[in-house]
Design an enzyme around this catalytic site. Structure first.
Site, mmCIF file in Angstrom:
data_model
loop_
_atom_site.group_PDB
_atom_site.id
_atom_site.type_symbol
_atom_site.label_atom_id
_atom_site.label_comp_id
_atom_site.label_asym_id
_atom_site.label_seq_id
_atom_site.Cartn_x
_atom_site.Cartn_y
_atom_site.Cartn_z
ATOM 1 N N SER A 239 0.828 -1.205 0.000
ATOM 2 C CA SER A 239 0.000 0.000 0.000
ATOM 3 C C SER A 239 0.861 1.254 0.000
ATOM 4 O O SER A 239 1.976 1.254 0.546
ATOM 5 C CB SER A 239 -0.856 -0.026 1.264
ATOM 6 O OG SER A 239 -1.409 1.236 1.497
ATOM 7 N N TYR B 158 -2.238 -1.323 10.970
ATOM 8 C CA TYR B 158 -2.475 -1.811 9.601
ATOM 9 C C TYR B 158 -1.303 -1.414 8.692
ATOM 10 O O TYR B 158 -0.720 -2.246 7.995
ATOM 11 C CB TYR B 158 -3.787 -1.260 9.036
ATOM 12 C CG TYR B 158 -3.833 -1.371 7.529
ATOM 13 C CD1 TYR B 158 -4.036 -2.594 6.915
ATOM 14 C CD2 TYR B 158 -3.606 -0.246 6.716
ATOM 15 C CE1 TYR B 158 -4.012 -2.713 5.528
ATOM 16 C CE2 TYR B 158 -3.587 -0.348 5.334
ATOM 17 C CZ TYR B 158 -3.785 -1.590 4.748
ATOM 18 O OH TYR B 158 -3.752 -1.695 3.387
ATOM 19 N N LYS C 262 1.927 -3.705 6.596
ATOM 20 C CA LYS C 262 2.359 -3.672 5.194
ATOM 21 C C LYS C 262 3.870 -3.442 5.111
ATOM 22 O O LYS C 262 4.564 -4.058 4.306
ATOM 23 C CB LYS C 262 1.590 -2.591 4.419
ATOM 24 C CG LYS C 262 0.111 -2.919 4.248
ATOM 25 C CD LYS C 262 -0.105 -4.184 3.416
ATOM 26 C CE LYS C 262 -1.536 -4.652 3.391
ATOM 27 N NZ LYS C 262 -1.749 -5.962 2.751
#
Ligand code: UDP
Length: 341
Positions: A125, A150, A154
């Site tokens: 992302s 979150y 990544k």
């Protein structure tokens, strides 16, 4: 050639499965249906006239992952989407995110060694860049401290893959850093299915326009941008899905024994929240109820991709516009309402 798609019934996963099937690949899907529906399989079949193999299990179950790979030596590649993706939830339940997004990734990579061909594509992302120092954002931009668990999963995920590529002599991997995926398949057979109140802008817009939500809150109009609202790079999910096939083919065709690469996937064009709202009103013919609300914690001012590397190295670029994406998202919302009635 058979490709494994984890999270293949999710938003980006399902569009990628369609793109793979349309290119003649065999596809098998692993999905635990935690943020997707079995009906998506039917949508995929309606579009492609093919039914991918489907396995319903959780990738946090190491024994099951091991058993699966033992039985599927013939896989030519793995595209790993399965992950949790709600920023707010990750703050409340970080361990779920580390377990789901990182433990499962470790199990996947551990077991990929059982395959004859070790080709791996990872969903990353643009959140890894945080508030970038310069725009557009190149792949060489600094990785900033993640704003949420979150985002951290990544960053850690990318590190895990890079380190594993350095250690496993025949593992080839690509991390794809998505900007803001939106839209739906033109058939309206598959699209985004947010659970509960959508956190993302476009599903919130379409649900407001259809009457499911009262109004859209625009989070902040005092940012240092032209109209004061945040800027993002909204990419049509169908374009994004294509990029996965292209990236996979790069790995399949590569003569190298091992490699690790990273690509931005975006349009290269930044749009403000207000611009998205206006474009939506134009394509849908609906006036959208909206109000200005306080800034949302953790939002960066502006993020849009430098697309040169994807263009030069992958030979990929987006074909669809913001309007195309918003129109498809609106048609999908209308279809969902029809199915509900
Ligand atoms: N946004 C908004 N209202 C909403 C949801 C999002 O104004 O209900 C804004 C958000 O502040 C950001 C942009 O829309 O500037 C894109 O947000 P989204 O959550 O879709 O993606 P993000 O860029 O945060 O991953």
């Amino acid at each position: 050639m058979k490709i494994l798609v984890t999270g293949g019934l999710g938003f980006i996963g399902s569009h990628t499965v369609v793109a793979l099937l349309e290119k003649g690949y065999d596809v098998c899907i692993i999905d635990n249906l935690s943020n997707s529906s079995i009906d998506v399989l039917e949508g995929i079949a309606k579009i492609t006239q093919k039914i991918p193999q489907f396995f319903n299990f959780d990738l946090r179950n190491q024994e099951k992952v091991e058993a699966f790979f033992k039985e599927h030596h013939d896989l030519a590649g793995v595209i790993h989407f399965a992950a949790s993706k709600a920023v707010g939830e990750s703050v409340e339940n970080p361990l779920l995110y580390y377990e789901n997004n990182n433990n499962a990734l470790v199990y996947m990579l551990k077991n990929i060694s059982q395959l004859n061909q070790k080709n791996f594509i990872f969903s990353s992302s643009c959140t890894v860049y945080g508030e970038a120092d310069t725009l557009p954002i190149t792949e060489g931009a600094a990785i900033k401290k993640a704003e949420s668990p979150y985002g951290n999963t990544k960053q850690i995920g990318e590190d895990i893959i890079r380190d594993t590529c350095n250690a496993v002599s025949d593992l080839k991997a690509i991390s794809l850093r998505y900007f803001n995926p939106i839209g739906a398949h033109s058939s309206t057979e598959i699209g985004e299915l947010p659970i509960g109140t959508p956190q993302n802008l476009v599903p919130y817009i379409t649900q407001t326009a259809i009457g499911q939500r009262d109004e859209l809150s625009i989070f902040g109009d005092d940012y240092p941008t032209e109209d004061g609202t945040c800027i993002r790079d909204y990419i049509h999910v169908v374009d994004l899905a294509e990029a996965h096939v292209v990236a996979l083919e790069r790995l399949l065709q590569s003569e190298k024994k091992a490699s690790y690469e990273v690509f931005n996937l975006g349009t290269g064009k930044g749009s403000s929240v207000k611009e998205v709202v206006s474009a939506f009103e134009k394509v849908s013919g609906q006036e959208l109820n909206h109000t200005i609300a306080p800034r949302r914690p953790g939002d960066v001012v502006a993020a849009y991709a430098d697309t040169e590397k994807a263009q030069d190295v992958l030979g990929w670029q987006t074909k669809l516009t913001l309007e195309d994406a918003l129109e498809s998202a609106w048609k999908w919302q209308l279809k969902l309402k029809e199915a509900d009635a």
